[in-house]
Design a protein around this motif. Structure first.
Motif, PDB file in Angstrom:
ATOM      1  N   THR A   1       0.827  -1.199   0.000  1.00  0.00           N
ATOM      2  CA  THR A   1       0.000   0.000   0.000  1.00  0.00           C
ATOM      3  C   THR A   1       0.860   1.249   0.000  1.00  0.00           C
ATOM      4  OG1 THR A   1      -1.587  -1.256   1.330  1.00  0.00           O
ATOM      5  CG2 THR A   1      -1.979   1.091   1.110  1.00  0.00           C
ATOM      6  N   THR A   2       1.931   1.221   0.782  1.00  0.00           N
ATOM      7  CA  THR A   2       2.873   2.339   0.828  1.00  0.00           C
ATOM      8  C   THR A   2       3.556   2.523  -0.516  1.00  0.00           C
ATOM      9  OG1 THR A   2       3.275   1.982   3.182  1.00  0.00           O
ATOM     10  CG2 THR A   2       4.932   3.228   1.973  1.00  0.00           C
ATOM     11  N   GLY A   3       3.932   1.434  -1.160  1.00  0.00           N
ATOM     12  CA  GLY A   3       4.574   1.516  -2.466  1.00  0.00           C
ATOM     13  C   GLY A   3       3.687   2.144  -3.512  1.00  0.00           C
ATOM     14  N   ILE A   4       2.398   1.799  -3.501  1.00  0.00           N
ATOM     15  CA  ILE A   4       1.447   2.396  -4.444  1.00  0.00           C
ATOM     16  C   ILE A   4       1.345   3.897  -4.189  1.00  0.00           C
ATOM     17  CG2 ILE A   4      -0.958   2.430  -5.180  1.00  0.00           C
ATOM     18  CD1 ILE A   4      -1.055  -0.575  -4.508  1.00  0.00           C
ATOM     19  N   PHE A   5       1.364   4.294  -2.918  1.00  0.00           N
ATOM     20  CA  PHE A   5       1.373   5.709  -2.547  1.00  0.00           C
ATOM     21  C   PHE A   5       2.553   6.422  -3.210  1.00  0.00           C
ATOM     22  CE2 PHE A   5       3.411   8.576   0.683  1.00  0.00           C
ATOM     23  CZ  PHE A   5       2.559   9.656   0.543  1.00  0.00           C
ATOM     24  N   GLY A   6       3.727   5.784  -3.197  1.00  0.00           N
ATOM     25  CA  GLY A   6       4.905   6.367  -3.835  1.00  0.00           C
ATOM     26  C   GLY A   6       4.760   6.482  -5.333  1.00  0.00           C
ATOM     27  N   VAL A   7       4.129   5.499  -5.973  1.00  0.00           N
ATOM     28  CA  VAL A   7       3.905   5.540  -7.423  1.00  0.00           C
ATOM     29  C   VAL A   7       2.988   6.705  -7.792  1.00  0.00           C
ATOM     30  CG1 VAL A   7       2.870   4.327  -9.371  1.00  0.00           C
ATOM     31  CG2 VAL A   7       4.306   3.071  -7.748  1.00  0.00           C
ATOM     32  N   VAL A   8       1.892   6.848  -7.048  1.00  0.00           N
ATOM     33  CA  VAL A   8       0.950   7.939  -7.320  1.00  0.00           C
ATOM     34  C   VAL A   8       1.647   9.293  -7.216  1.00  0.00           C
ATOM     35  CG1 VAL A   8      -1.149   9.088  -6.507  1.00  0.00           C
ATOM     36  CG2 VAL A   8      -1.050   6.593  -6.585  1.00  0.00           C
ATOM     37  N   LYS A   9       2.439   9.465  -6.158  1.00  0.00           N
ATOM     38  CA  LYS A   9       3.155  10.730  -5.972  1.00  0.00           C
ATOM     39  C   LYS A   9       4.113  11.011  -7.129  1.00  0.00           C
ATOM     40  CE  LYS A   9       4.902  11.946  -2.074  1.00  0.00           C
ATOM     41  NZ  LYS A   9       5.783  11.870  -0.899  1.00  0.00           N
ATOM     42  N   THR A  10       4.845  10.003  -7.558  1.00  0.00           N
ATOM     43  CA  THR A  10       5.840  10.212  -8.613  1.00  0.00           C
ATOM     44  C   THR A  10       5.185  10.553  -9.946  1.00  0.00           C
ATOM     45  OG1 THR A  10       7.321   8.656  -7.508  1.00  0.00           O
ATOM     46  CG2 THR A  10       7.807   9.186  -9.806  1.00  0.00           C
ATOM     47  N   VAL A  11       4.122   9.830 -10.304  1.00  0.00           N
ATOM     48  CA  VAL A  11       3.428  10.096 -11.567  1.00  0.00           C
ATOM     49  C   VAL A  11       2.867  11.515 -11.581  1.00  0.00           C
ATOM     50  CG1 VAL A  11       1.427   9.471 -12.977  1.00  0.00           C
ATOM     51  CG2 VAL A  11       2.894   7.679 -12.031  1.00  0.00           C
ATOM     52  N   LEU A  12       2.244  11.916 -10.482  1.00  0.00           N
ATOM     53  CA  LEU A  12       1.650  13.245 -10.432  1.00  0.00           C
ATOM     54  C   LEU A  12       2.702  14.339 -10.375  1.00  0.00           C
ATOM     55  CD1 LEU A  12      -1.355  12.499  -8.072  1.00  0.00           C
ATOM     56  CD2 LEU A  12      -1.445  13.101 -10.483  1.00  0.00           C
ATOM     57  N   THR A  13       3.880  14.022  -9.865  1.00  0.00           N
ATOM     58  CA  THR A  13       4.970  15.007  -9.877  1.00  0.00           C
ATOM     59  C   THR A  13       5.397  15.307 -11.305  1.00  0.00           C
ATOM     60  OG1 THR A  13       5.753  14.309  -7.699  1.00  0.00           O
ATOM     61  CG2 THR A  13       7.304  15.500  -9.083  1.00  0.00           C
ATOM     62  N   PHE A  14       5.382  14.303 -12.178  1.00  0.00           N
ATOM     63  CA  PHE A  14       5.678  14.537 -13.593  1.00  0.00           C
ATOM     64  C   PHE A  14       4.669  15.512 -14.199  1.00  0.00           C
ATOM     65  CE2 PHE A  14       8.376  10.697 -13.601  1.00  0.00           C
ATOM     66  CZ  PHE A  14       9.395  11.122 -14.436  1.00  0.00           C
ATOM     67  N   VAL A  15       3.391  15.332 -13.879  1.00  0.00           N
ATOM     68  CA  VAL A  15       2.353  16.234 -14.393  1.00  0.00           C
ATOM     69  C   VAL A  15       2.588  17.650 -13.868  1.00  0.00           C
ATOM     70  CG1 VAL A  15      -0.126  16.704 -14.455  1.00  0.00           C
ATOM     71  CG2 VAL A  15       0.696  14.340 -14.547  1.00  0.00           C
ATOM     72  N   TRP A  16       2.861  17.762 -12.583  1.00  0.00           N
ATOM     73  CA  TRP A  16       3.133  19.067 -11.960  1.00  0.00           C
ATOM     74  C   TRP A  16       4.323  19.743 -12.627  1.00  0.00           C
ATOM     75  CZ3 TRP A  16       7.633  20.109  -8.941  1.00  0.00           C
ATOM     76  CH2 TRP A  16       7.607  21.311  -8.244  1.00  0.00           C
ATOM     77  N   LEU A  17       5.373  18.973 -12.857  1.00  0.00           N
ATOM     78  CA  LEU A  17       6.620  19.507 -13.396  1.00  0.00           C
ATOM     79  C   LEU A  17       6.470  19.955 -14.846  1.00  0.00           C
ATOM     80  CD1 LEU A  17       9.806  19.743 -13.258  1.00  0.00           C
ATOM     81  CD2 LEU A  17       9.849  17.370 -14.031  1.00  0.00           C
ATOM     82  N   LEU A  18       5.864  19.122 -15.680  1.00  0.00           N
ATOM     83  CA  LEU A  18       5.828  19.367 -17.119  1.00  0.00           C
ATOM     84  C   LEU A  18       4.723  20.328 -17.541  1.00  0.00           C
ATOM     85  CD1 LEU A  18       6.474  15.729 -18.403  1.00  0.00           C
ATOM     86  CD2 LEU A  18       8.117  17.611 -18.262  1.00  0.00           C
ATOM     87  N   VAL A  19       3.637  20.381 -16.775  1.00  0.00           N
ATOM     88  CA  VAL A  19       2.481  21.154 -17.212  1.00  0.00           C
ATOM     89  C   VAL A  19       2.060  22.232 -16.211  1.00  0.00           C
ATOM     90  CG1 VAL A  19       0.057  21.037 -17.927  1.00  0.00           C
ATOM     91  CG2 VAL A  19       1.625  19.178 -18.530  1.00  0.00           C
ATOM     92  N   LEU A  20       1.881  21.873 -14.962  1.00  0.00           N
ATOM     93  CA  LEU A  20       1.138  22.732 -14.044  1.00  0.00           C
ATOM     94  C   LEU A  20       1.917  23.917 -13.497  1.00  0.00           C
ATOM     95  CD1 LEU A  20      -0.807  19.992 -12.029  1.00  0.00           C
ATOM     96  CD2 LEU A  20      -1.553  21.291 -14.036  1.00  0.00           C
ATOM     97  N   ILE A  21       3.147  23.704 -13.014  1.00  0.00           N
ATOM     98  CA  ILE A  21       3.822  24.726 -12.221  1.00  0.00           C
ATOM     99  C   ILE A  21       4.102  26.001 -13.008  1.00  0.00           C
ATOM    100  CG2 ILE A  21       6.116  23.757 -12.675  1.00  0.00           C
ATOM    101  CD1 ILE A  21       4.903  25.464  -9.421  1.00  0.00           C
ATOM    102  N   ASP A  22       4.465  25.900 -14.285  1.00  0.00           N
ATOM    103  CA  ASP A  22       4.771  27.096 -15.070  1.00  0.00           C
ATOM    104  C   ASP A  22       3.601  27.576 -15.912  1.00  0.00           C
ATOM    105  OD1 ASP A  22       7.374  27.915 -14.362  1.00  0.00           O
ATOM    106  OD2 ASP A  22       8.233  26.234 -15.478  1.00  0.00           O
ATOM    107  N   HIS A  23       2.456  26.886 -15.852  1.00  0.00           N
ATOM    108  CA  HIS A  23       1.297  27.305 -16.626  1.00  0.00           C
ATOM    109  C   HIS A  23       0.137  27.714 -15.724  1.00  0.00           C
ATOM    110  CE1 HIS A  23       3.553  24.722 -19.547  1.00  0.00           C
ATOM    111  NE2 HIS A  23       3.370  25.806 -20.265  1.00  0.00           N
ATOM    112  N   MET A  24      -0.198  26.914 -14.727  1.00  0.00           N
ATOM    113  CA  MET A  24      -1.231  27.313 -13.774  1.00  0.00           C
ATOM    114  C   MET A  24      -0.677  28.272 -12.727  1.00  0.00           C
ATOM    115  SD  MET A  24      -3.490  23.875 -13.063  1.00  0.00           S
ATOM    116  CE  MET A  24      -4.560  24.782 -11.931  1.00  0.00           C
ATOM    117  N   GLY A  25       0.619  28.190 -12.464  1.00  0.00           N
ATOM    118  CA  GLY A  25       1.204  29.060 -11.465  1.00  0.00           C
ATOM    119  C   GLY A  25       1.204  28.448 -10.077  1.00  0.00           C
ATOM    120  N   ARG A  26       1.752  29.205  -9.122  1.00  0.00           N
ATOM    121  CA  ARG A  26       1.966  28.680  -7.772  1.00  0.00           C
ATOM    122  C   ARG A  26       0.718  28.811  -6.885  1.00  0.00           C
ATOM    123  NH1 ARG A  26       5.839  29.016 -11.614  1.00  0.00           N
ATOM    124  NH2 ARG A  26       7.853  29.801 -10.905  1.00  0.00           N
ATOM    125  N   ARG A  27       0.107  29.997  -6.898  1.00  0.00           N
ATOM    126  CA  ARG A  27      -1.010  30.267  -5.985  1.00  0.00           C
ATOM    127  C   ARG A  27      -2.199  29.335  -6.221  1.00  0.00           C
ATOM    128  NH1 ARG A  27      -2.665  34.977  -3.689  1.00  0.00           N
ATOM    129  NH2 ARG A  27      -4.564  34.910  -4.958  1.00  0.00           N
TER     130      ARG A  27
END
Length: 539
Positions: A325-351
């Motif tokens: 269960t903990t390992g799956i938690f790590g997978v979810v975090k890593t996949v979503l970090t890719f989305v945050w990095l490539l799309v969200l942080i410089d387009h949606m912004g921080r706030r």
């Protein structure tokens, strides 16, 4: 304007967005792989049967064992707190690059000491090694975001600093899964629990090798008067000639920024402390500190360090099931970090990311706490192997836990690091990052030291506490945190002067484009130094 369009402060040649800047950010971010791994592997390692048997956990009382586990985990954060403060001194005298080398060596020494522990020697070597390793980690957590921020073009600065967070998540993913692997494939033995401790040396070794091939921060070189070297590094980083208009402008902005703060504050080791008399600087230091108060108050590090305890509170039992269960938690975090990095942080912004993450995450925590209150942690059946079978309510709680991860990861997980790396001026950036990193590790220490006690004393109330903290953070972000997306580092003072804070980014970007003679953001007119000093004149 498309959501995928980069928001530039001025016309930027395509050559600026080249592989070199990404390579330097990626190499430096191996420090984050070390941090992420160390944050993730320790909780599940303490739950390995081979570890508990070797160090005779069964001989301890419940309270005594809780105290022992918390000490093993929290001394790492205590060391990191002091390391993050020490990095201010090393970065001032040695620079960003050599500081990374020094703190990585300290980490490796601490990690090596841990490998000498066994049942006869006791846990002293592990505790002492974790203090030393934590000191190295704290220094790296200060240096890496600063280094990346100082070499980044404004439009992709969030993405590049986000590579640091991606490294953290990749390290954490390995840390979460490694104990599932050794528990599933190896018989209990000393080797079984030594492997997770030894693996932490791998990313540290890669960092030591890789840092030999990346340059020093050009802004640090400028601040030390090493102008020729700074210009050479900046041109290499931007993939442009020294005569290019973009390079000339960037150098003029850096020069103007340094001259301003030498004139108003002065250069030197102690001078940035003098700037703390300025209420505007105090506000930024307070914002940086509170971002990590709310990040840790969301519950993330309680989960990172004590995931078996957290999942047991929901109803997951059985060592292997808990690790999975903990390992799956790590997978979810890593996949979503890719989305945050490539799309969200410089387009949606921080706030916007911070507020959306807090709203959704809070709702999930309220549900989980309510489920535990109504159903209790015993609402499951157990098979002959000791693994659990959850009720439908328990499955819903697990779903809400992963949904909370989906809200938290692309918002509060890495965005506070991005904000702190970019919102200070050149003279206070290292001190500001030391303040931010120290606050991160201080609250990490509090969480690591008292999480088990909180679960023992409060039960479901822990989740209500996390939910409440996330609600408070929404108000804090809306009224006090300006959007830094696309703003040059040398213009951050003007951003924090703009009112109201929730509209400061638009106000300043409009001003920058007007001063650039670029109402639509496409002309090639030259920006002047004057707008970075706040007088708004055109020359």
């Amino acid at each position: 304007m498309s959501i995928l369009t980069l928001k530039e402060d001025r016309p930027t040649p395509k050559a600026v967005y080249n592989w070199r800047v990404y390579m330097c950010a990626a190499v430096a971010s191996f420090a984050a792989c070390v941090i992420g791994y160390d944050s993730a592997f320790i909780g599940t390692t303490l739950a390995l049967p081979s570890f508990t048997e070797e160090f005779r956990f069964a001989d301890y009382s419940e309270d005594g064992l809780a105290l022992l586990k918390q000490n093993i985990v929290s001394v790492y954060q205590a060391g990191a707190f002091f390391g993050s403060l020490a990095a201010y001194a090393t970065s001032h005298f040695w620079g960003r690059k050599l500081s990374l080398v020094g703190f990585t060596v300290i980490f490796c020494i601490g990690a090596g000491i841990m490998l000498g522990a066994n049942g006869d020697r006791g846990l002293g070597l592990i505790i002492g090694g974790r203090v030393l390793a934590g000191f190295g980690i704290g220094g790296c957590s200060n240096m890496t975001p600063i280094y990346i921020s100082e070499l980044s073009p404004p439009a992709v600065r969030g993405r590049l600093v986000g590579i640091y967070e991606l490294g953290w998540q990749i390290g954490g993913l390995v840390g979460f899964w490694i104990n599932y692997g050794v528990d599933s494939t190896m018989e209990p033995s000393r080797t079984q629990w030594l492997i997770p401790f030894g693996v932490q040396l791998i990313p540290a070794g890669i960092l030591l090798i890789g840092v030999c091939f990346i340059p020093e921060s050009p802004r640090w070189l400028f601040s030390k008067g090493r102008r020729d070297k700074a210009v050479k590094v900046l041109c290499w980083m931007r993939n442009l000639e020294p005569t290019d208009v973009y390079i000339i402008e960037e150098i003029s902005f850096i020069d103007a920024d340094l001259e301003k703060f030498r004139r108003e504050v002065g250069a030197g080791f102690w001078k940035p402390f003098v700037s703390l008399k300025d209420r505007k600087i105090q506000q930024r230091f307070l914002i940086g500190a509170l971002l990590f108060v709310f990040q840790n108050g969301s519950g993330i590090n309680a989960i990172n360090y004590y995931s078996p305890t957290v999942f047991r509170s929901i109803g997951i039992t059985g060592t292997n099931t808990s690790f999975l269960t903990t390992g799956i938690f790590g997978v979810v975090k890593t996949v979503l970090t890719f989305v945050w990095l490539l799309v969200l942080i410089d387009h949606m912004g921080r706030r916007l990311l911070l507020m959306i993450g807090a709203i959704g995450g809070s709702l999930c925590m309220w549900f989980i706490g309510a489920y535990i209150k109504i159903a209790g942690a015993g609402n499951q059946t157990t098979d002959a192997n000791g693994d659990s079978s959850l009720s439908s309510g328990g499955i819903a709680a697990i779903f809400m836990f992963y949904l909370w991860t989906a809200f938290y990861t692309p918002s509060w997980n890495g965005t506070p690091w991005v904000l702190n790396s970019e919102m200070f001026d050149q003279n206070t950036r290292s001190l500001g990052q030391a303040n931010a990193a120290a606050n991160n590790w201080f609250w990490n220490f509090i969480i690591a030291r008292f999480t088990v006690n909180m679960f023992n004393a409060w039960g479901y109330g822990v989740y209500f506490f996390f939910a409440s903290m996330m609600i408070i953070s929404i108000v804090f972000v809306f009224f006090f945190v300006p959007e830094t997306k696309g703003i040059p580092l040398e213009a951050m003072d003007r951003l924090f002067d703009a009112k109201p804070r929730w509209n400061a980014n638009k106000i300043l970007m409009d001003e920058l484009h007007r001063e650039n003679g670029d109402e639509d953001g496409h002309d090639d007119a030259k920006l002047t130094q004057d707008h970075f000093e706040g007088n708004g004149k055109q020359v």
